[in-house]
Structures are given as C-alpha cells and as structure tokens.
Scaffold this active site. Structure first.
Site, short mmCIF file in Angstrom:
data_model
loop_
_atom_site.label_atom_id
_atom_site.label_comp_id
_atom_site.label_asym_id
_atom_site.label_seq_id
_atom_site.Cartn_x
_atom_site.Cartn_y
_atom_site.Cartn_z
N TYR A 139 3.68 6.52 33.73
CA TYR A 139 2.92 7.75 33.99
C TYR A 139 2.88 8.12 35.47
CZ TYR A 139 1.31 8.48 29.22
OH TYR A 139 1.26 8.76 27.88
N LYS A 196 6.15 -5.51 25.97
CA LYS A 196 7.52 -5.57 25.45
C LYS A 196 8.31 -6.46 26.41
CE LYS A 196 10.82 -4.43 22.65
NZ LYS A 196 10.89 -5.00 21.29
N ASP A 229 6.14 -3.53 19.22
CA ASP A 229 6.74 -3.11 17.93
C ASP A 229 6.09 -3.87 16.77
OD1 ASP A 229 7.95 -5.38 18.99
OD2 ASP A 229 9.99 -4.85 18.41
N ASP A 253 -0.96 4.76 24.98
CA ASP A 253 -0.91 6.13 24.47
C ASP A 253 -0.41 6.15 23.03
OD1 ASP A 253 -0.91 9.01 24.55
OD2 ASP A 253 1.28 8.89 24.69
N ASP A 257 -2.67 6.80 19.08
CA ASP A 257 -2.46 7.85 18.07
C ASP A 257 -2.27 7.18 16.70
OD1 ASP A 257 -2.57 9.96 19.94
OD2 ASP A 257 -0.91 11.03 18.96
C1 IPM Z 1 -3.54 11.30 25.80
C2 IPM Z 1 -2.47 12.35 25.97
C3 IPM Z 1 -1.95 12.38 27.41
C4 IPM Z 1 -1.37 11.01 27.69
C5 IPM Z 1 -0.92 13.47 27.70
C6 IPM Z 1 -1.49 14.85 27.46
C7 IPM Z 1 -0.38 13.39 29.11
O1 IPM Z 1 -1.43 12.15 25.06
O2 IPM Z 1 -4.58 11.40 26.47
O3 IPM Z 1 -3.37 10.40 24.98
O4 IPM Z 1 -0.21 10.75 27.36
O5 IPM Z 1 -2.09 10.19 28.24
MN MN Z 2 -1.82 10.56 23.63
#
Ligand code: IPM
Ligand code: MN
Ligand code: NAD
Length: 359
Positions: A139, A196, A229, A253, A257
C-alpha cells in the site's frame, strides 16, 4: 471548560462518496439517540469536493483532525467519475498513513445463523478479529513503470516491511488478545500470524522472526501460523478455529472481505483504524458501492456497528452496548435491508435502530 463540555468527545464525520452518504447519516442519528456525550462536525471531503475545486484534503487537514478531534467517523471513498481514485488514496490512505493509524481492527462476528452462508454455523462459532497492518506493505505504492507501452514494459510494485512496523502490529495483536474477551465472556487465547513466507521470503522472513520473538513474551497465549492461501480455505471450512489473526496490509484487506461474507456480507462489517493515544478513524469495511448508491438500498448496520466501536474506543461502553444490542435485535426480527433478507430501506432500518436505542 464549562460543566456541559467536560468529557464531551469531538468527532469529525466524513461521509465521503456513494453509499457513504446514506449509511453515515443513519450512524450519526443512532449516536445521537444513544445519548453519548459527543459533538459532531461534518466534513464534505470526497469526490464531489474534488471534482468541484481539485482539493482532496485541504492544507493542514490531517493536523487539524489530530488536533481538534478525538475520533473520525468515515463512510467510503470511490466514485466512477474519478478514474484515478486519487481522492480515495489521498483522503483514506492519507489518514491511515499520515496519522500513523497502524492497527486496522476488523472484528468478525456472526449476529444470527441466518446471515452465514455456511451450514450448521451458530453465532458462537464466529467471533474473531483480524488485525491488519495499516501503514506499510504494498500500500505504500513504491515502484514504477518503465518502458511503458512497449513490449519491454516493466512494472515494479514494492512491498515495504519495516522491523518497527511489523513489531508494533504483532505486539498489538498479543496485547489485544490479552485484554479482550469474546462476546460470550470467555478469554481470547490464540494469535495466528498469516503470511506467504513460502514464496515471499524476504518480507515473510521478517514477519516470522518478529512473530517468534514477540510471542515468546506472552506465555499464556498460543501462537500459530498459517499461509494466507490455506487460511482462506480454513475460513470457509471451519471458522470456529480463529481467535486473533494478525497479518500485513494486503492480506488483511483480502481476508476481511472474505470474513465479511461469513457475517452476512459487506453491509455488516465494522472497522477501526487505531493508533493508541492518537486520534483514530472508524469506517465500515465496505466501499461506496456505486451501483446501489442513492437508492436507499445500502445496509447501514456496518456503519452503525462502526459507530458503536468508535464510542467504545472513546470510553462510552454503555452507549456502545445499547447500539450493538439494538442491531442484534433488528437482525433477529428481520428489521433489515434486503441484502440480509429484510424488507426495509437504508433510512427505515436506521430509524428502527434509532427508536430501539432511544428507549
Ligand atoms: C478497505 C478498502 C481500501 C483498502 C481501498 C479503498 C484502498 O478496500 O478499506 O478495505 O484496500 O484498504
Ligand atoms: Mn477492502
Ligand atoms: P464495495 O464494498 O463498494 O461493494 C462490493 C459489493 O458489496 C457490491 O455488490 C455492493 O453492492 C455490496 N455492498 C457493499 N456495501 C454494502 C452495503 N452497505 N449494503 C449492501 N450492499 C453492500 O466494493 P467495490 O465494489 O469493490 O468498490 C466500489 C468503490 O468503493 C471503489 O471505488 C472502491 O475503491 C471503493 N472502496 C472504498 C472503500 C473505503 O472507502 N473504505 C472500501 C472498499 C472499496
């Protein structure tokens, strides 16, 4: 300072783009209904502001936030009209990096079995937290493109890992494990480091060495390792095994999700960007969701649970408890938006929680 202002927490509110502008007003109403002693100040940073006058963060913006506020509540950034995503990078990543909010705390909790896509999983089975390093890794966006547009084009994306950065997030994970219990009251007891290091040996080697060293200081806590993984597979095969997960920026990140999917989707996931003792920032895990923006469809509960997390961080545990209990009841009674099976719109679901919290 007069009597009324004493102890009052100052909160900067930045709804941002897309559904951020719909879910944050609901979270704000819930904060106000909770009776928390706060003063809220709105900022219109985001795509509209950027497209209007070319400014992402006004001069001195981060110093102002750190100086004048106790916490920041953020919606989301991302707008199809800003192809470069420069405003999201400068505002969101700007806050994380320039305010040095190194611990991205992303709790993963299942409020109701009906929300989980896995079979035979109960709320008690999913109660873990991902601690994501928030100031380094890929990042930092170091690197460059050479010979662009030619057959010899080279793209380099650097992965920056510092001893200091890796150590402080790993230490944060062990301290978090020591000081936080699970929702059922039982103590946390395991920290799992995810990397990893079998392929990315330089960065992985540093994470491995630091993890081994720091874990040695915490004899009451078990230390475990998994490749990212394998962790993804385990997360959907048996999420019961997780307690505290610590990982780098990129993997954090991605796996949050995935973890949001276990909780009922992105509309349910909360997060905090924290540096102990500094002005910290709180935001739902989801983005600006352009396809559903402006349609009163977005689930406001991720933002509302984020507000509760922020209030708890600011010392208002009673108000946070009330808000979390109201969201739990809304989920159980299906007073929710469509993404998690209810009939309500964003405003109506927010209003239901407001009424519950006010009582
Ligand atoms: C999150 C988002 C951000 C990240 C993006 C928008 C840069 O996906 O907060 O999870 O990758 O950190
Ligand atoms: Mn994200
Ligand atoms: P997203 O989180 O916006 O949406 C992913 C999916 O989840 C979509 O199907 C969306 O409709 C759904 N969703 C998300 N939040 C929801 C909610 N509250 N209620 C119901 N459904 C919800 O991710 P994306 O589509 O990859 O990204 C869209 C934009 O948001 C991009 O510009 C991206 O960079 C940005 N983004 C910003 C943040 C942030 O500011 N923290 C986080 C993630 C993505």
């Amino acid at each position: 300072m007069d009597q009324q202002n004493s102890g009052r927490k100052r909160i900067a509110v930045i709804p941002g783009d897309g559904i951020g502008q719909e879910v944050i007003p609901q979270a704000v109403k819930v904060i106000q209904a909770s009776g928390a002693n706060v003063a809220l100040t709105d900022f219109d940073w985001g795509a509209d502001h950027y497209l209007r006058d070319g400014v992402t963060v006004p001069t001195g913006g981060f110093a102002m936030l750190a100086r004048d506020f106790d916490a920041i509540l953020v919606g989301a950034f991302g707008d199809p009209r800003v192809k470069t995503n420069i405003h999201a990078k400068e505002i969101l990543l700007g806050m994380r990096f320039k305010m040095d909010l190194y611990a991205n705390v992303r709790p993963v909790r299942l409020l109701d079995a009906a929300l989980c896509p896995l079979k035979d999983v109960e709320p008690k089975d999913i109660d873990f937290v991902v601690l994501r390093e928030n100031t380094e890794g890929v990042y930092t966006d170091g690197g460059g493109v050479f010979k662009q547009g030619t057959p010899d084009e080279i793209a380099i994306q650097e992965d920056i890992n510092t001893r200091k950065g890796v150590e402080r997030i790993i230490r944060y994970a062990f301290e978090y494990c020591r000081s936080h219990s699970k929702l059922d009251g039982s103590p946390r007891s395991n920290v799992l480091m995810c990397d990893k290091s079998n392929a990315m040996t330089h960065a992985g080697g540093l994470w491995q060495r630091v993890f081994k060293e720091v874990s040695g200081e915490y004899s009451q806590i078990t230390a475990q390792h998994m490749y990212v993984d394998a962790l993804c597979m385990q997360m959907i095969r048996d999420p019961r095994q997780f307690d505290v997960i610590v990982t780098n920026n990129m993997f954090g990140d991605i796996i949050t999700d995935l973890a949001a999917g276990l909780q009922g989707g992105l509309g349910m996931a909360a997060s905090g960007n924290i540096h102990p003792g500094k002005t910290s920032m709180f935001e739902p895990v989801h983005g600006s969701a352009p396809p559903i923006a402006g349609k009163n469809l977005a689930n406001p509960f991720g933002a509302i649970l984020t507000a509760a997390m922020m209030l708890r961080h600011l010392g208002s545990a009673r108000e946070a408890d009330k808000i979390e209990a109201a969201v739990l009841e809304a989920v159980r009674l299906k007073k929710t938006t469509q993404d998690i099976g209810g009939p309500l719109g964003t405003r109506e679901a927010g209003e239901w929680v407001v009424e519950k919290v006010r009582r």
